[in-house]
Design a protein around this motif. Structure first.
Motif, mmCIF file in Angstrom:
data_model
loop_
_atom_site.group_PDB
_atom_site.id
_atom_site.type_symbol
_atom_site.label_atom_id
_atom_site.label_comp_id
_atom_site.label_asym_id
_atom_site.label_seq_id
_atom_site.Cartn_x
_atom_site.Cartn_y
_atom_site.Cartn_z
ATOM 1 N N ASN A 30 0.828 -1.205 0.000
ATOM 2 C CA ASN A 30 0.000 0.000 0.000
ATOM 3 C C ASN A 30 0.865 1.259 0.000
ATOM 4 O O ASN A 30 0.473 2.302 -0.518
ATOM 5 C CB ASN A 30 -0.934 -0.006 1.216
ATOM 6 N N LEU A 31 2.058 1.145 0.611
ATOM 7 C CA LEU A 31 3.048 2.218 0.580
ATOM 8 C C LEU A 31 4.276 1.723 -0.180
ATOM 9 O O LEU A 31 4.684 0.570 -0.020
ATOM 10 C CB LEU A 31 3.461 2.624 1.999
ATOM 11 N N LYS A 32 4.858 2.616 -0.976
ATOM 12 C CA LYS A 32 6.042 2.265 -1.754
ATOM 13 C C LYS A 32 7.091 3.366 -1.610
ATOM 14 O O LYS A 32 6.755 4.504 -1.238
ATOM 15 C CB LYS A 32 5.684 2.086 -3.231
ATOM 16 N N PRO A 33 8.361 3.050 -1.890
ATOM 17 C CA PRO A 33 9.411 4.073 -1.842
ATOM 18 C C PRO A 33 9.032 5.299 -2.665
ATOM 19 O O PRO A 33 8.561 5.176 -3.800
ATOM 20 C CB PRO A 33 10.628 3.350 -2.447
ATOM 21 N N ILE A 77 8.164 8.284 2.098
ATOM 22 C CA ILE A 77 8.882 7.026 2.271
ATOM 23 C C ILE A 77 10.182 7.166 1.497
ATOM 24 O O ILE A 77 10.172 7.562 0.327
ATOM 25 C CB ILE A 77 8.065 5.821 1.728
ATOM 26 N N THR A 78 11.287 6.871 2.129
ATOM 27 C CA THR A 78 12.581 7.048 1.475
ATOM 28 C C THR A 78 12.704 6.169 0.239
ATOM 29 O O THR A 78 12.133 5.078 0.164
ATOM 30 C CB THR A 78 13.737 6.743 2.449
ATOM 31 N N ASN A 79 13.449 6.659 -0.736
ATOM 32 C CA ASN A 79 13.698 5.888 -1.951
ATOM 33 C C ASN A 79 14.819 4.879 -1.767
ATOM 34 O O ASN A 79 15.116 4.109 -2.675
ATOM 35 C CB ASN A 79 14.067 6.827 -3.115
ATOM 36 N N ASN A 80 15.436 4.902 -0.588
ATOM 37 C CA ASN A 80 16.575 4.015 -0.330
ATOM 38 C C ASN A 80 16.237 2.918 0.659
ATOM 39 O O ASN A 80 17.053 2.525 1.486
ATOM 40 C CB ASN A 80 17.767 4.827 0.196
ATOM 41 N N LEU A 81 15.001 2.429 0.601
ATOM 42 C CA LEU A 81 14.598 1.349 1.493
ATOM 43 C C LEU A 81 15.461 0.113 1.248
ATOM 44 O O LEU A 81 15.737 -0.254 0.112
ATOM 45 C CB LEU A 81 13.132 0.977 1.253
ATOM 46 N N SER A 82 15.896 -0.516 2.322
ATOM 47 C CA SER A 82 16.718 -1.722 2.200
ATOM 48 C C SER A 82 16.117 -2.813 3.065
ATOM 49 O O SER A 82 15.124 -2.620 3.750
ATOM 50 C CB SER A 82 18.147 -1.427 2.677
#
Length: 234
Positions: A30-33, A77-82
């Motif tokens: 439902n949430l994405k970077p 939401i950060t684009n650098n999710l790890s």
């Protein structure tokens, strides 16, 4: 954006439940970077909570790199999710972060594990830890704020983490220190700079083999040191 929200478990802290809501929305897609999050007010209305736990949850999520706050634009939401961000074990630590006394006890045993891992390595490099310690003796002074003193303090512990060369240990350790950091700031002051440096020297002497390594006695020393440091700050 409306979040997917299940019933909040009131047996824990509300801020931890809000963190869990964001985590679940990331996991279910439902949430994405890069997605923009609802505002504080919108989160309060959607979840049905007050402003304080929402702000606490935002601080936690920002600290562990899940969200990024852009001034004048909002929260994203950060684009650098790890894998670090979504690691179930890491989130489990965050969920239980309200039990600070038990977390501090865990940290003490965890740090003994770190030292033992370094000591038992066939090839170890503790020079980076020594260099951090040397700079700390020069940089830690009574004119610094508690926040600045804690940042310098944690540099040493991060160097110890890195010396294990174990990515699992490093991830868990960084999260532990991020969660404990506000508590450290609460009792960190100029009076216990000497104690902080002495503790780090003690760690170094253990890691380098100058002192005999005995896990049970080390934990007891840590507990006593923490109690004395907290008492000095009162």
């Amino acid at each position: 954006m409306d979040l997917s929200i299940e019933k909040i478990n009131l047996s824990g802290t509300i801020s931890s439940e809000i963190v869990k809501i964001i985590k679940d929305n990331l996991l279910n897609g439902n949430l994405k970077p890069g997605d923009k999050l609802p505002t504080e007010k919108e989160l309060m209305e959607q979840i049905g909570v007050s402003r304080t736990p929402v702000r606490e949850a935002i601080k936690i999520l920002e600290a562990i790199g899940v969200i990024q706050i852009k001034r004048g634009e909002g929260m994203y939401i950060t684009n650098n999710l790890s894998h670090f961000t979504l690691n179930p074990l890491i989130f489990s630590l965050i969920m239980h972060s309200n039990d600070m006394e038990e977390l501090i006890k865990f940290r003490q045993h965890f740090e003994v594990l770190l030292m033992n891992m370094i000591i038992t390595k066939e090839e170890k490099n503790i020079r980076p830890i020594e260099k951090v310690y040397q700079t700390q003796t020069e940089r830690m002074n009574p004119e610094l704020s508690p926040e600045e003193l804690v940042d310098i303090d944690l540099e040493f512990h991060f160097a110890v983490l890195e010396a294990t060369n174990n990515p699992f240990v490093i991830e868990i350790g960084k999260t532990i220190y991020e969660i404990i950091k506000p508590k450290m700031i609460h009792f960190k002051n100029a009076q216990n700079i000497e104690r902080t440096l002495a503790t780090h020297k003690y760690y170094l002497d253990l890691i380098s083999g100058k002192l005999k390594f005995n896990s049970s006695s080390i934990v007891q020393d840590m507990i006593r040191n923490n109690e004395e440091m907290v008492n000095e700050s009162k």
